[in-house]
Design a protein around this motif. Structure first.
Motif, PDB file in Angstrom:
ATOM      1  N   GLN A 162      -1.527 -43.267 -10.135  1.00 40.70           N
ATOM      2  CA  GLN A 162      -0.949 -43.242  -8.651  1.00 40.70           C
ATOM      3  C   GLN A 162       0.306 -43.133  -8.604  1.00 40.70           C
ATOM      4  OE1 GLN A 162      -2.462 -43.749  -5.950  1.00 40.70           O
ATOM      5  NE2 GLN A 162      -1.280 -44.806  -4.603  1.00 40.70           N
ATOM      6  N   THR A 195       0.712 -39.487  -8.634  1.00 43.93           N
ATOM      7  CA  THR A 195       0.304 -38.727  -7.190  1.00 43.93           C
ATOM      8  C   THR A 195       1.448 -39.063  -6.161  1.00 43.93           C
ATOM      9  OG1 THR A 195      -1.683 -39.548  -7.678  1.00 43.93           O
ATOM     10  CG2 THR A 195      -1.307 -39.459  -5.234  1.00 43.93           C
ATOM     11  N   LYS A 196       2.238 -40.414  -6.245  1.00 41.93           N
ATOM     12  CA  LYS A 196       3.100 -40.522  -5.490  1.00 41.93           C
ATOM     13  C   LYS A 196       4.341 -39.832  -5.584  1.00 41.93           C
ATOM     14  CE  LYS A 196       4.367 -45.037  -5.101  1.00 41.93           C
ATOM     15  NZ  LYS A 196       4.180 -46.504  -5.596  1.00 41.93           N
ATOM     16  N   GLN A 223      -6.138 -38.085  -6.301  1.00 46.89           N
ATOM     17  CA  GLN A 223      -6.737 -39.710  -6.372  1.00 46.89           C
ATOM     18  C   GLN A 223      -8.013 -39.096  -6.782  1.00 46.89           C
ATOM     19  OE1 GLN A 223      -5.908 -41.880  -2.834  1.00 46.89           O
ATOM     20  NE2 GLN A 223      -4.235 -42.781  -3.730  1.00 46.89           N
ATOM     21  N   SER A 236      -7.396 -38.854 -10.477  1.00 49.65           N
ATOM     22  CA  SER A 236      -7.333 -40.260 -11.107  1.00 49.65           C
ATOM     23  C   SER A 236      -8.322 -41.253 -11.245  1.00 49.65           C
ATOM     24  CB  SER A 236      -5.916 -40.984 -10.552  1.00 49.65           C
ATOM     25  OG  SER A 236      -6.280 -41.349  -9.040  1.00 49.65           O
ATOM     26  N   ASP A 253       3.298 -46.401  -0.091  1.00 51.00           N
ATOM     27  CA  ASP A 253       1.793 -45.963   0.127  1.00 51.00           C
ATOM     28  C   ASP A 253       0.989 -47.049   0.500  1.00 51.00           C
ATOM     29  OD1 ASP A 253       1.930 -47.684  -2.308  1.00 51.00           O
ATOM     30  OD2 ASP A 253       0.997 -46.631  -3.619  1.00 51.00           O
ATOM     31  N   GLU A 268      -3.953 -46.855  -4.380  1.00 53.59           N
ATOM     32  CA  GLU A 268      -5.211 -46.536  -5.291  1.00 53.59           C
ATOM     33  C   GLU A 268      -6.225 -47.404  -5.169  1.00 53.59           C
ATOM     34  OE1 GLU A 268      -4.202 -45.983  -9.648  1.00 53.59           O
ATOM     35  OE2 GLU A 268      -5.537 -44.299  -9.321  1.00 53.59           O
TER      36      GLU A 268
END
Lengths: 187, 126
Positions: A34, A37-38, A70, A73, B11, B33
């Motif tokens: 994550q 990803t961010k 995502q 992941s 997020d 997530e």
């Protein structure tokens, strides 16, 4: 040693040239979390916001990147069972008419037929068909332990309005490499 | 009942749920997530609210981005409000979208197709 160093330098230069020629803005190979990803989505967002790209395209690129990363992941498998890391390769390229988001990850061979079936179904549908499929899936799905809703690929197809390009390369009797290209038109 | 007031992050969205003041809003970005972990307390709050809801609830969604896992949770939230409608109370969903973002408008329209709650679409441009 001297010769080896020269080799690396030449490799770095060739890589740089290849990236420039293909207008590749980002390449990454490694664990996809994550945090990664961010980081990537915000890097891409910043570089897009400095460009003259329309808001609509910027948001689509961002959205598609999030879903692609995502997906890795949550779903990527590894080359051997002891390895728990979810790794992948991520590339973003900017062409004359479109952005391409290319991702690749290892997947167990036993999962390939089902994924192929989903991809074929998605690619057979037009905008309206995708919307119908999305509505049907979102009602039926539950959030998995990994936090996925099984909607990512449908969403990517809906947002890009382009067919998903993909390939499976069998690495050995257990695993394959899955490559997915999502194309976002620039106008 | 207690209010919920969560500040948004990179997020996760900002969430305001205040029964007495009649404020119900989710705004910003939602791409965590682990959606279950983030939304659990929100879904619990809505379950509690559903036991004695206001006569009229105006729920604002003003999202910039959300991932597909969040889209499932948003449906769960809407389904809870659909039940409140079935129990005879009034609920309106205010679905905000940026004028450049047809995808966000379409997402709202898809929800409106699935749940029996009136949707108002509100366009913004800054």
């Amino acid at each position: 040693m001297e010769k080896e160093n020269q080799g690396f330098l030449e490799f770095a230069y060739q890589l740089y040239k290849t990236m420039k020629t293909n207008e590749i803005n980002l390449v990454y190979e490694g664990e996809v979390t994550q945090e990664i990803t961010k980081t990537f989505t915000s890097l891409t967002e910043k570089s897009l916001s400095k460009s003259a790209e329309s808001n609509t395209v910027q948001k689509k690129v961002f959205n598609v990147m999030v879903e692609c990363l995502q997906n890795i992941s949550k779903h990527a498998d590894s080359l051997n069972d002891e390895d728990e890391e979810r790794r992948g390769i991520v590339m973003v390229s900017k062409g004359e008419d479109s952005y391409n988001i290319i991702t690749g990850n290892v997947i167990k061979n036993e999962k390939v037929p089902e994924l192929k079936k989903s991809l074929e179904l998605i690619n057979s549908l037009d905008k309206e068909g995708l919307s119908t499929l999305f509505k049907q899936q979102i009602k039926e799905t539950t959030i998995s332990d990994k936090g996925g809703a099984g909607l990512g690929l449908i969403d990517i197809a809906k947002k890009t309005g382009s067919k998903l390009t993909y390939q499976f390369k069998e690495l050995n009797e257990n695993v394959s490499f899955f490559i997915l290209t999502s194309t976002i038109k620039r106008n | 009942m207690n209010n919920i007031n969560i500040k948004g992050t990179d997020d996760t969205p900002s969430v305001i749920l205040d029964k007495d003041k009649g404020l119900f809003e989710i705004s910003g970005r939602s791409l965590p997530e682990d959606v279950n972990m983030f939304y659990e307390q929100i879904l619990d709050w809505i379950d509690e609210y559903a036991k004695s809801p206001n006569d009229r609830t105006e729920f604002n969604f003003k999202l910039e981005y959300f991932n597909t896992a969040s889209s499932k949770v948003i449906l769960d939230i809407l389904l809870k409000f659909e039940e409140i409608v079935e129990n005879g109370k009034e609920v309106v969903i205010k679905w905000h979208y940026h004028e450049d973002e047809e995808d966000m408008l379409e997402a709202g329209e898809e929800y409106a197709d699935i749940v029996e709650i009136p949707f108002d679409y509100v366009v913004y441009n800054q």
